[in-house]
Design a protein around this motif. Structure first.
Motif, PDB file in Angstrom:
ATOM      1  N   ILE A  10       0.840  -1.197   0.000  1.00  0.00           N
ATOM      2  CA  ILE A  10       0.000   0.000   0.000  1.00  0.00           C
ATOM      3  C   ILE A  10       0.874   1.245   0.000  1.00  0.00           C
ATOM      4  O   ILE A  10       1.875   1.323   0.715  1.00  0.00           O
ATOM      5  N   GLU A  11       0.502   2.203  -0.828  1.00  0.00           N
ATOM      6  CA  GLU A  11       1.143   3.512  -0.837  1.00  0.00           C
ATOM      7  C   GLU A  11       0.113   4.572  -0.472  1.00  0.00           C
ATOM      8  O   GLU A  11      -1.087   4.371  -0.633  1.00  0.00           O
ATOM      9  N   ILE A  12       0.602   5.695   0.027  1.00  0.00           N
ATOM     10  CA  ILE A  12      -0.265   6.842   0.282  1.00  0.00           C
ATOM     11  C   ILE A  12       0.213   7.994  -0.592  1.00  0.00           C
ATOM     12  O   ILE A  12       1.392   8.359  -0.563  1.00  0.00           O
ATOM     13  N   GLN A  13      -0.688   8.537  -1.387  1.00  0.00           N
ATOM     14  CA  GLN A  13      -0.330   9.589  -2.337  1.00  0.00           C
ATOM     15  C   GLN A  13      -1.072  10.881  -1.974  1.00  0.00           C
ATOM     16  O   GLN A  13      -2.284  10.987  -2.168  1.00  0.00           O
ATOM     17  N   PRO A  14      -0.370  11.873  -1.386  1.00  0.00           N
ATOM     18  CA  PRO A  14      -1.036  13.158  -1.104  1.00  0.00           C
ATOM     19  C   PRO A  14      -1.334  13.893  -2.402  1.00  0.00           C
ATOM     20  O   PRO A  14      -0.557  13.827  -3.360  1.00  0.00           O
ATOM     21  N   THR A  48      -3.325   2.213  -3.579  1.00  0.00           N
ATOM     22  CA  THR A  48      -2.953   3.589  -3.283  1.00  0.00           C
ATOM     23  C   THR A  48      -4.075   4.307  -2.555  1.00  0.00           C
ATOM     24  O   THR A  48      -5.218   4.306  -3.008  1.00  0.00           O
ATOM     25  N   LEU A  49      -3.727   4.920  -1.421  1.00  0.00           N
ATOM     26  CA  LEU A  49      -4.651   5.802  -0.715  1.00  0.00           C
ATOM     27  C   LEU A  49      -4.398   7.213  -1.206  1.00  0.00           C
ATOM     28  O   LEU A  49      -3.337   7.791  -0.965  1.00  0.00           O
ATOM     29  N   LEU A  50      -5.349   7.775  -1.932  1.00  0.00           N
ATOM     30  CA  LEU A  50      -5.239   9.133  -2.456  1.00  0.00           C
ATOM     31  C   LEU A  50      -5.805  10.091  -1.418  1.00  0.00           C
ATOM     32  O   LEU A  50      -6.992  10.031  -1.088  1.00  0.00           O
ATOM     33  N   VAL A  51      -4.972  10.965  -0.896  1.00  0.00           N
ATOM     34  CA  VAL A  51      -5.362  11.882   0.169  1.00  0.00           C
ATOM     35  C   VAL A  51      -5.491  13.290  -0.410  1.00  0.00           C
ATOM     36  O   VAL A  51      -4.511  13.872  -0.881  1.00  0.00           O
TER      37      VAL A  51
END
Length: 259
Positions: A10-14, A48-51
């Motif tokens: 999992i990635e987090i993408q601001p 991907t968690l798009l924040v």
């Protein structure tokens, strides 16, 4: 939140530079090893968690599908605006002569049924063990709370990150709910490809090895009045005691266990 509990990276993408601090806070909550890429290019291998300012979205590159909890628009928004006590779920949880009964939803997921029950006036505690699903649900509730027409619903909802069985075992007796609601994950029967992809993505996050008989057994121990179990219409009941009665719809039914 010690472990994100998902078999996929999992990635987090601001969305932009201003969201980096928030994205890092989320990463620390879910799992310190989660990557926050320095580029805006979406990963082709990781969830991907798009924040962003408009909320948090989970995107799957291999399914080309996304999940975002939105209680204002879409199907759930429509159901809330048109919900009534004649709905099957409302009939399944209805109790006579009890004002403001408490519902404990021990399989909260994305919160759709719990939110519908809260819109009908119930006090709803929603328990979810997946940190990512809990995060998406919390994000949706936070945004809903900022909308006047929805804030009177969200004030009746408590979102809890915990294993359901552990949570029930640690409740104080005065907190035992009148109703415990169980919605074990089952294959989505919708013909919509998008809905099927969203269900697959949810299954990838939380798995499908839930011990439903144990969940029912513990629920029956702590519910004061009834346990309501959502099932596919043609599926057998969960292994264990027989339900007191059932309510059937076109594709689902509710098995009601009376205490």
């Amino acid at each position: 939140m010690a472990n994100h509990g998902c078999k996929f990276p999992i990635e987090i993408q601001p969305e932009n530079h201003e969201q980096i601090v928030f994205a890092q806070k989320i990463a620390n909550q879910i799992h310190p090893s989660i990557v926050i890429p320095s580029t805006q290019q979406l990963s082709t291998t990781a969830l991907t968690l798009l924040v962003g300012f408009q909320g948090i979205t989970l995107y799957s590159p291999y399914l080309k599908a996304s999940i975002k909890v939105d209680f204002l628009n879409g199907i759930i928004g429509y159901r809330c605006r048109h919900s009534s006590n004649k709905e099957l779920i409302a009939r399944a949880v209805k109790l006579k002569n009890i004002k403001n009964p408490r519902v404990l939803d021990i399989t909260a997921g994305l919160g759709k049924d719990g939110f519908i029950l809260a819109s009908l006036g119930y006090q709803v505690s929603m328990v979810e063990k997946s940190p990512i699903v809990h995060l998406l649900l919390e994000d949706g509730l936070t945004r809903a709370n900022q909308i006047p027409e929805l804030s009177e619903i969200t004030c009746r909802i408590f979102n809890i990150y915990k294993d359901s069985i552990d949570y029930m075992h640690h409740m104080d007796k005065q907190d035992y709910p009148e109703i415990i609601y169980v919605d074990p994950m089952f294959p989505e029967r919708s013909k919509s490809a998008l809905v099927k992809k969203e269900m697959q993505l949810l299954q990838d996050l939380v798995g499908v090895d839930q011990n439903d008989p144990l969940l029912l057994e513990v629920a029956l121990e702590y519910a004061q009045k009834r346990v309501v179990v959502k099932r596919p219409r043609l599926a057998p009941p969960i292994k264990g005691p027989s339900p007191g009665f059932t309510l059937q719809g076109k594709s689902i039914r509710f098995d009601i266990y009376l205490i």
